[in-house]
Design a protein around this motif. Structure first.
Motif, PDB file in Angstrom:
ATOM      1  N   ASN A  16       0.828  -1.211   0.000  1.00 45.95           N
ATOM      2  CA  ASN A  16       0.000   0.000   0.000  1.00 45.95           C
ATOM      3  C   ASN A  16       0.859   1.257   0.000  1.00 45.95           C
ATOM      4  O   ASN A  16       1.769   1.397   0.820  1.00 45.95           O
ATOM      5  CB  ASN A  16      -0.917  -0.008   1.225  1.00 45.95           C
ATOM      6  CG  ASN A  16      -1.701   1.274   1.363  1.00 45.95           C
ATOM      7  OD1 ASN A  16      -1.426   2.098   2.233  1.00 45.95           O
ATOM      8  ND2 ASN A  16      -2.667   1.469   0.490  1.00 45.95           N
ATOM      9  N   PHE A  17       0.560   2.152  -0.931  1.00 49.08           N
ATOM     10  CA  PHE A  17       1.190   3.470  -1.003  1.00 49.08           C
ATOM     11  C   PHE A  17       0.161   4.501  -0.555  1.00 49.08           C
ATOM     12  O   PHE A  17      -0.893   4.631  -1.191  1.00 49.08           O
ATOM     13  CB  PHE A  17       1.640   3.790  -2.433  1.00 49.08           C
ATOM     14  CG  PHE A  17       2.712   2.877  -2.971  1.00 49.08           C
ATOM     15  CD1 PHE A  17       4.028   3.301  -3.031  1.00 49.08           C
ATOM     16  CD2 PHE A  17       2.393   1.609  -3.435  1.00 49.08           C
ATOM     17  CE1 PHE A  17       5.022   2.468  -3.541  1.00 49.08           C
ATOM     18  CE2 PHE A  17       3.371   0.762  -3.936  1.00 49.08           C
ATOM     19  CZ  PHE A  17       4.694   1.206  -3.992  1.00 49.08           C
ATOM     20  N   HIS A  34      11.688  -4.297   4.556  1.00 47.22           N
ATOM     21  CA  HIS A  34      12.031  -3.057   5.252  1.00 47.22           C
ATOM     22  C   HIS A  34      10.825  -2.176   5.519  1.00 47.22           C
ATOM     23  O   HIS A  34      10.963  -1.089   6.070  1.00 47.22           O
ATOM     24  CB  HIS A  34      13.057  -2.269   4.436  1.00 47.22           C
ATOM     25  CG  HIS A  34      14.368  -2.972   4.294  1.00 47.22           C
ATOM     26  ND1 HIS A  34      15.320  -2.582   3.364  1.00 47.22           N
ATOM     27  CD2 HIS A  34      14.889  -4.047   4.943  1.00 47.22           C
ATOM     28  CE1 HIS A  34      16.369  -3.392   3.454  1.00 47.22           C
ATOM     29  NE2 HIS A  34      16.124  -4.278   4.401  1.00 47.22           N
ATOM     30  N   LEU A  35       9.655  -2.615   5.109  1.00 45.84           N
ATOM     31  CA  LEU A  35       8.443  -1.818   5.289  1.00 45.84           C
ATOM     32  C   LEU A  35       7.875  -2.022   6.688  1.00 45.84           C
ATOM     33  O   LEU A  35       8.104  -3.057   7.310  1.00 45.84           O
ATOM     34  CB  LEU A  35       7.399  -2.215   4.231  1.00 45.84           C
ATOM     35  CG  LEU A  35       7.837  -2.049   2.777  1.00 45.84           C
ATOM     36  CD1 LEU A  35       6.717  -2.471   1.835  1.00 45.84           C
ATOM     37  CD2 LEU A  35       8.288  -0.634   2.472  1.00 45.84           C
ATOM     38  N   PRO A  36       7.096  -1.059   7.222  1.00 39.83           N
ATOM     39  CA  PRO A  36       6.689   0.203   6.598  1.00 39.83           C
ATOM     40  C   PRO A  36       7.815   1.229   6.573  1.00 39.83           C
ATOM     41  O   PRO A  36       8.727   1.194   7.400  1.00 39.83           O
ATOM     42  CB  PRO A  36       5.526   0.669   7.482  1.00 39.83           C
ATOM     43  CG  PRO A  36       5.824   0.088   8.822  1.00 39.83           C
ATOM     44  CD  PRO A  36       6.485  -1.238   8.557  1.00 39.83           C
ATOM     45  N   LYS A  37       7.705   2.147   5.617  1.00 34.78           N
ATOM     46  CA  LYS A  37       8.745   3.142   5.414  1.00 34.78           C
ATOM     47  C   LYS A  37       8.126   4.401   4.818  1.00 34.78           C
ATOM     48  O   LYS A  37       7.148   4.314   4.076  1.00 34.78           O
ATOM     49  CB  LYS A  37       9.816   2.581   4.469  1.00 34.78           C
ATOM     50  CG  LYS A  37      11.019   3.462   4.259  1.00 34.78           C
ATOM     51  CD  LYS A  37      12.046   2.761   3.371  1.00 34.78           C
ATOM     52  CE  LYS A  37      13.246   3.654   3.116  1.00 34.78           C
ATOM     53  NZ  LYS A  37      14.247   2.978   2.236  1.00 34.78           N
ATOM     54  N   THR A  38       8.719   5.544   5.170  1.00 32.01           N
ATOM     55  CA  THR A  38       8.263   6.794   4.558  1.00 32.01           C
ATOM     56  C   THR A  38       9.285   7.241   3.511  1.00 32.01           C
ATOM     57  O   THR A  38      10.484   7.018   3.659  1.00 32.01           O
ATOM     58  CB  THR A  38       8.085   7.908   5.607  1.00 32.01           C
ATOM     59  OG1 THR A  38       9.312   8.102   6.305  1.00 32.01           O
ATOM     60  CG2 THR A  38       6.982   7.554   6.576  1.00 32.01           C
ATOM     61  N   ILE A  84      -2.956   3.691  -2.825  1.00 32.15           N
ATOM     62  CA  ILE A  84      -2.806   2.835  -4.001  1.00 32.15           C
ATOM     63  C   ILE A  84      -2.284   1.486  -3.532  1.00 32.15           C
ATOM     64  O   ILE A  84      -1.199   1.389  -2.943  1.00 32.15           O
ATOM     65  CB  ILE A  84      -1.816   3.455  -5.010  1.00 32.15           C
ATOM     66  CG1 ILE A  84      -2.291   4.843  -5.430  1.00 32.15           C
ATOM     67  CG2 ILE A  84      -1.644   2.545  -6.224  1.00 32.15           C
ATOM     68  CD1 ILE A  84      -1.249   5.651  -6.172  1.00 32.15           C
ATOM     69  N   THR A  85      -3.063   0.443  -3.753  1.00 27.09           N
ATOM     70  CA  THR A  85      -2.617  -0.899  -3.389  1.00 27.09           C
ATOM     71  C   THR A  85      -2.269  -1.657  -4.667  1.00 27.09           C
ATOM     72  O   THR A  85      -3.025  -1.640  -5.639  1.00 27.09           O
ATOM     73  CB  THR A  85      -3.695  -1.668  -2.604  1.00 27.09           C
ATOM     74  OG1 THR A  85      -4.847  -1.858  -3.425  1.00 27.09           O
ATOM     75  CG2 THR A  85      -4.105  -0.909  -1.362  1.00 27.09           C
ATOM     76  N   HIS A 126       3.118  -2.949   4.057  1.00 27.67           N
ATOM     77  CA  HIS A 126       2.425  -4.202   3.740  1.00 27.67           C
ATOM     78  C   HIS A 126       0.958  -4.078   4.117  1.00 27.67           C
ATOM     79  O   HIS A 126       0.595  -3.344   5.046  1.00 27.67           O
ATOM     80  CB  HIS A 126       3.036  -5.365   4.525  1.00 27.67           C
ATOM     81  CG  HIS A 126       4.319  -5.872   3.970  1.00 27.67           C
ATOM     82  ND1 HIS A 126       4.379  -6.688   2.870  1.00 27.67           N
ATOM     83  CD2 HIS A 126       5.599  -5.672   4.371  1.00 27.67           C
ATOM     84  CE1 HIS A 126       5.642  -6.979   2.610  1.00 27.67           C
ATOM     85  NE2 HIS A 126       6.410  -6.377   3.498  1.00 27.67           N
ATOM     86  N   ALA A 127       0.131  -4.832   3.417  1.00 23.66           N
ATOM     87  CA  ALA A 127      -1.307  -4.792   3.687  1.00 23.66           C
ATOM     88  C   ALA A 127      -1.632  -5.131   5.130  1.00 23.66           C
ATOM     89  O   ALA A 127      -2.532  -4.533   5.731  1.00 23.66           O
ATOM     90  CB  ALA A 127      -2.032  -5.757   2.743  1.00 23.66           C
ATOM     91  N   ASP A 128      -0.917  -6.106   5.691  1.00 20.25           N
ATOM     92  CA  ASP A 128      -1.236  -6.561   7.046  1.00 20.25           C
ATOM     93  C   ASP A 128      -0.387  -5.874   8.110  1.00 20.25           C
ATOM     94  O   ASP A 128      -0.384  -6.286   9.269  1.00 20.25           O
ATOM     95  CB  ASP A 128      -1.070  -8.073   7.153  1.00 20.25           C
ATOM     96  CG  ASP A 128       0.340  -8.531   6.788  1.00 20.25           C
ATOM     97  OD1 ASP A 128       1.160  -7.686   6.372  1.00 20.25           O
ATOM     98  OD2 ASP A 128       0.617  -9.736   6.900  1.00 20.25           O
TER      99      ASP A 128
END
Length: 325
Positions: free
Chosen positions: A85-86, A152-156, A130-131, A112-114
């Motif tokens: 997800n963005f 490495h997500l989540p990340k900004t 945006i997924t 990630h979605a979860d």
């Protein structure tokens, strides 16, 4: 801000289809429940009557959601399973917190979605989410030479200096206007692909390639020749830059470099010129019952006024003048 809201507290759905939905609501829980395939909980943090507007587009392996709200909210939950997800703010007023950290203006969140972090949104938030199917995203990024570790997500990511928010706003405006005014039919896979590819190109700007470009002038010329040959052989299909990337096995960055060095233009401008010329030829034929709008959409121009403006700039006359000569 939300002139579309009347006094009714019930949600309203306008022009919905299997590929697009628009919902407005004055109930926060109802608003959270409207996002397809997501599990979300919203808590309102500021005083006042809640107004929310949700626009959603289903583009096969991509889901695009524009979420506009007028109160500060705590958001938590999960996105569509199996996706990345963005979350990109188009505009907001006030402080924005992500997992307890203050997010400065000009940042996008990728997760990630979860594993979506908890958000506290500011007042008057306009957010696009945006997924993208994770497997397809990773394949696309390999082709583009973009290093991306989903572990490495989540990340900004910094939006500063990028035209990404404005470009996404323009794409969404075309989607929203075209769907509402029946300028195109999203049941057409070709149209969905065009919009999907346009959005993917914007996401690539957020995740820039670190792949070096080292290519000789003769190799650049061969790449451009192959791209031009492919485009000319498929003029009846509204091609995208990603189509060229897949066909040539080249990244968007490499194509950009080759076109600029060989033709003094970029592949987007080249494809646009080809489509404008193809549209002009069809208008010159002046087939019975054909309209400018039909011709424009057939060649991948979904925004009629923008097509007319680009057409007049290119050929010195309006499309209707060409049609009726």
């Amino acid at each position: 801000m939300y002139d579309v809201f009347a006094s009714s507290t019930a949600s309203r759905r306008n022009g919905n289809s299997p590929f697009s939905r628009r919902v407005s609501s004055q109930d926060i829980d109802e608003h959270a429940e409207q996002v397809s395939d997501w599990q979300l909980t919203y808590d309102q943090m500021t005083a006042g009557r809640f107004h929310g507007e949700l626009t959603e587009f289903s583009l096969d392996w991509m889901q695009v959601i524009r979420d506009r709200t007028n109160q500060s909210l705590i958001k938590r939950g999960s996105a569509k399973p199996g996706t990345i997800n963005f979350s990109i703010p188009l505009s907001f007023s006030g402080d924005f917190y992500c997992d307890g950290h203050l997010v400065s203006e000009g940042n996008a969140l990728v997760a990630h979605a979860d594993d979506l972090p908890q958000l506290r949104t500011p007042d008057e938030m306009d957010l696009v989410m945006i997924t993208v199917d994770q497997n397809i995203l990773e394949q696309e990024l390999v082709l583009q030479g973009i290093a991306f570790e989903s572990t490495h997500l989540p990340k900004t990511y910094q939006l500063k200096g990028l035209a990404l928010p404005q470009n996404l706003r323009n794409i969404l405006a075309e989607l929203e206007y075209g769907s509402a005014h029946a300028q195109f039919d999203l049941s057409d896979e070709c149209i969905r692909r065009q919009f999907r590819d346009a959005i993917m190109l914007q996401l690539f700007e957020l995740l820039p390639s670190s792949q070096p470009i080292g290519i000789t002038p003769s190799a650049r010329k061969r790449t451009v020749d192959r791209a031009c040959e492919y485009a000319l052989a498929h003029l009846d299909e509204p091609l995208s830059i990603l189509d060229m990337c897949h066909t040539l096995g080249a990244s968007r960055r490499k194509l950009q470099y080759c076109f600029q060095e060989t033709l003094g233009t970029n592949p987007v401008a080249y494809l646009r010129a080809l489509r404008l010329n193809a549209a002009r030829r069809e208008l010159r034929q002046g087939a019975a019952q054909v309209s400018v709008q039909e011709v424009a959409s057939r060649w991948g121009f979904w925004h009629l006024s923008r097509f007319s403006s680009e057409y007049r700039a290119m050929f010195g006359e309006r499309p209707s003048q060409t049609l009726h000569r």
